[in-house]
Design a protein around this motif. Structure first.
Motif, PDB file in Angstrom:
ATOM      1  N   ALA A  63       0.954  -1.061   0.068  1.00 57.29           N
ATOM      2  CA  ALA A  63       0.145  -0.137  -0.025  1.00 57.29           C
ATOM      3  C   ALA A  63       0.805   1.357  -0.069  1.00 57.29           C
ATOM      4  O   ALA A  63       1.725   1.316   0.652  1.00 57.29           O
ATOM      5  N   VAL A  64       0.334   2.285  -0.871  1.00 61.45           N
ATOM      6  CA  VAL A  64       1.174   3.680  -0.776  1.00 61.45           C
ATOM      7  C   VAL A  64       0.153   4.557  -0.770  1.00 61.45           C
ATOM      8  O   VAL A  64      -0.778   4.725  -1.260  1.00 61.45           O
ATOM      9  N   CYS A  65       0.640   5.263   0.303  1.00 57.27           N
ATOM     10  CA  CYS A  65       0.019   6.633   0.579  1.00 57.27           C
ATOM     11  C   CYS A  65       0.717   7.858  -0.175  1.00 57.27           C
ATOM     12  O   CYS A  65       1.979   7.929   0.220  1.00 57.27           O
ATOM     13  N   VAL A  66      -0.012   8.472  -1.081  1.00 54.84           N
ATOM     14  CA  VAL A  66       0.922   9.499  -1.961  1.00 54.84           C
ATOM     15  C   VAL A  66       0.106  10.942  -1.438  1.00 54.84           C
ATOM     16  O   VAL A  66      -1.197  10.867  -1.309  1.00 54.84           O
ATOM     17  N   PHE A  67       0.950  11.981  -1.174  1.00 50.09           N
ATOM     18  CA  PHE A  67       0.362  13.162  -0.884  1.00 50.09           C
ATOM     19  C   PHE A  67       1.040  14.381  -1.477  1.00 50.09           C
ATOM     20  O   PHE A  67       2.146  14.378  -2.096  1.00 50.09           O
ATOM     21  N   ALA A  68       0.318  15.469  -1.319  1.00 48.92           N
ATOM     22  CA  ALA A  68       0.873  16.764  -2.141  1.00 48.92           C
ATOM     23  C   ALA A  68       1.890  17.303  -1.497  1.00 48.92           C
ATOM     24  O   ALA A  68       2.337  16.889  -0.344  1.00 48.92           O
ATOM     25  N   GLU A  69       2.683  18.115  -2.293  1.00 50.50           N
ATOM     26  CA  GLU A  69       4.102  18.618  -1.567  1.00 50.50           C
ATOM     27  C   GLU A  69       3.752  19.240  -0.159  1.00 50.50           C
ATOM     28  O   GLU A  69       4.657  19.263   0.626  1.00 50.50           O
ATOM     29  N   GLY A  70       2.796  19.944   0.063  1.00 51.82           N
ATOM     30  CA  GLY A  70       2.142  20.660   1.350  1.00 51.82           C
ATOM     31  C   GLY A  70       1.988  19.505   2.380  1.00 51.82           C
ATOM     32  O   GLY A  70       1.543  20.210   3.300  1.00 51.82           O
ATOM     33  N   PHE A  71       1.966  18.559   2.096  1.00 49.98           N
ATOM     34  CA  PHE A  71       1.494  17.534   3.176  1.00 49.98           C
ATOM     35  C   PHE A  71       0.050  17.602   3.392  1.00 49.98           C
ATOM     36  O   PHE A  71      -0.803  16.456   3.027  1.00 49.98           O
ATOM     37  N   PHE A  72      -0.507  18.518   3.703  1.00 49.92           N
ATOM     38  CA  PHE A  72      -1.947  18.702   4.122  1.00 49.92           C
ATOM     39  C   PHE A  72      -2.633  18.993   2.897  1.00 49.92           C
ATOM     40  O   PHE A  72      -2.382  19.999   2.151  1.00 49.92           O
ATOM     41  N   GLY A  73      -3.580  18.383   2.489  1.00 42.04           N
ATOM     42  CA  GLY A  73      -4.301  18.494   1.203  1.00 42.04           C
ATOM     43  C   GLY A  73      -4.740  17.421   0.352  1.00 42.04           C
ATOM     44  O   GLY A  73      -5.054  16.198   1.266  1.00 42.04           O
ATOM     45  N   PRO A  74      -4.646  17.282  -0.831  1.00 45.69           N
ATOM     46  CA  PRO A  74      -5.245  15.834  -1.556  1.00 45.69           C
ATOM     47  C   PRO A  74      -4.098  14.931  -1.250  1.00 45.69           C
ATOM     48  O   PRO A  74      -2.938  15.073  -1.107  1.00 45.69           O
ATOM     49  N   TRP A  75      -4.490  13.729  -1.252  1.00 50.24           N
ATOM     50  CA  TRP A  75      -3.828  12.521  -0.955  1.00 50.24           C
ATOM     51  C   TRP A  75      -4.619  11.358  -1.709  1.00 50.24           C
ATOM     52  O   TRP A  75      -5.640  11.442  -2.262  1.00 50.24           O
ATOM     53  N   LEU A  76      -3.563  10.246  -1.778  1.00 48.53           N
ATOM     54  CA  LEU A  76      -4.470   8.860  -2.267  1.00 48.53           C
ATOM     55  C   LEU A  76      -3.628   7.908  -1.687  1.00 48.53           C
ATOM     56  O   LEU A  76      -2.671   7.968  -1.238  1.00 48.53           O
ATOM     57  N   GLN A  77      -4.416   6.798  -1.457  1.00 48.91           N
ATOM     58  CA  GLN A  77      -3.715   5.430  -1.249  1.00 48.91           C
ATOM     59  C   GLN A  77      -4.005   4.515  -2.396  1.00 48.91           C
ATOM     60  O   GLN A  77      -5.175   4.399  -2.847  1.00 48.91           O
ATOM     61  N   VAL A  78      -2.917   3.568  -2.922  1.00 51.13           N
ATOM     62  CA  VAL A  78      -3.128   2.865  -3.876  1.00 51.13           C
ATOM     63  C   VAL A  78      -2.602   1.470  -3.301  1.00 51.13           C
ATOM     64  O   VAL A  78      -1.574   1.390  -2.488  1.00 51.13           O
ATOM     65  N   GLU A  79      -3.081   0.291  -3.694  1.00 51.90           N
ATOM     66  CA  GLU A  79      -3.042  -0.782  -3.211  1.00 51.90           C
ATOM     67  C   GLU A  79      -2.602  -1.958  -4.476  1.00 51.90           C
ATOM     68  O   GLU A  79      -3.355  -1.690  -5.214  1.00 51.90           O
ATOM     69  N   GLY A  80      -1.747  -2.972  -4.121  1.00 52.31           N
ATOM     70  CA  GLY A  80      -1.809  -4.065  -5.178  1.00 52.31           C
ATOM     71  C   GLY A  80      -0.903  -5.171  -4.725  1.00 52.31           C
ATOM     72  O   GLY A  80      -0.503  -5.090  -3.343  1.00 52.31           O
ATOM     73  N   ASP A  81      -0.345  -6.030  -5.339  1.00 51.71           N
ATOM     74  CA  ASP A  81       0.512  -6.818  -5.514  1.00 51.71           C
ATOM     75  C   ASP A  81       1.825  -6.378  -6.052  1.00 51.71           C
ATOM     76  O   ASP A  81       1.662  -6.421  -7.170  1.00 51.71           O
ATOM     77  N   ALA A  82       2.943  -6.413  -5.371  1.00 47.03           N
ATOM     78  CA  ALA A  82       4.091  -5.824  -6.050  1.00 47.03           C
ATOM     79  C   ALA A  82       5.101  -6.875  -6.658  1.00 47.03           C
ATOM     80  O   ALA A  82       5.105  -8.186  -6.211  1.00 47.03           O
TER      81      ALA A  82
END
Length: 132
Positions: A63-82
């Motif tokens: 699982a990977v949590c990706v966030f915007a440069e400023g940290f607070f704001g838009p984000w997402l989590q993506v999951e899979g089998d690596a």
């Protein structure tokens, strides 16, 4: 959020935290830079000796949590089998990873030598689930 929206976000935002699973089931978290390859897979560079790589070789769930440069704001989590791709097969995908995250390198021979010296691998996975 669907996988296409997640890929669009990942093309613009690269700061992330990756979660893998230890043998006892507890999560292992580490900061990374993530991108998207030409097939729409999430891509991350690491080295052979990292805990996340050992964890993924045993249990491919990621699982990977990706966030915007400023940290607070838009984000997402993506999951899979690596999948973990080692050298020498990983070399050109690592070059592609660099280009997608940072643009052109001033000395590709130097970059390739560093990838060998550091025993770099490429972690990649199809997005099975996206939230954010």
């Amino acid at each position: 959020m669907d996988a296409a929206e997640a890929r669009d976000f990942l093309r613009e935002h690269h700061r992330a935290v990756v979660a893998t699973f230890r043998a006892d089931g507890r999560p292992h978290l580490s900061p990374v830079l993530a991108g998207v390859d030409e097939k729409g897979r999430v891509i991350i560079s690491s080295t052979e000796d990292r805990v996340k790589v050992r964890n993924l070789r045993r249990d491919p769930r990621i699982a990977v949590c990706v966030f915007a440069e400023g940290f607070f704001g838009p984000w997402l989590q993506v999951e899979g089998d690596a999948e973990v791709v080692s050298l020498p097969e990983a070399m050109e995908p690592l070059v592609d990873y660099y280009r997608r995250i940072a643009g052109e390198h001033p000395d590709w021979d130097e970059y390739r030598a560093a990838m060998k010296r550091e025993r770099r691998v490429l972690i990649r996975f199809e997005i099975a689930r996206a939230i954010g």
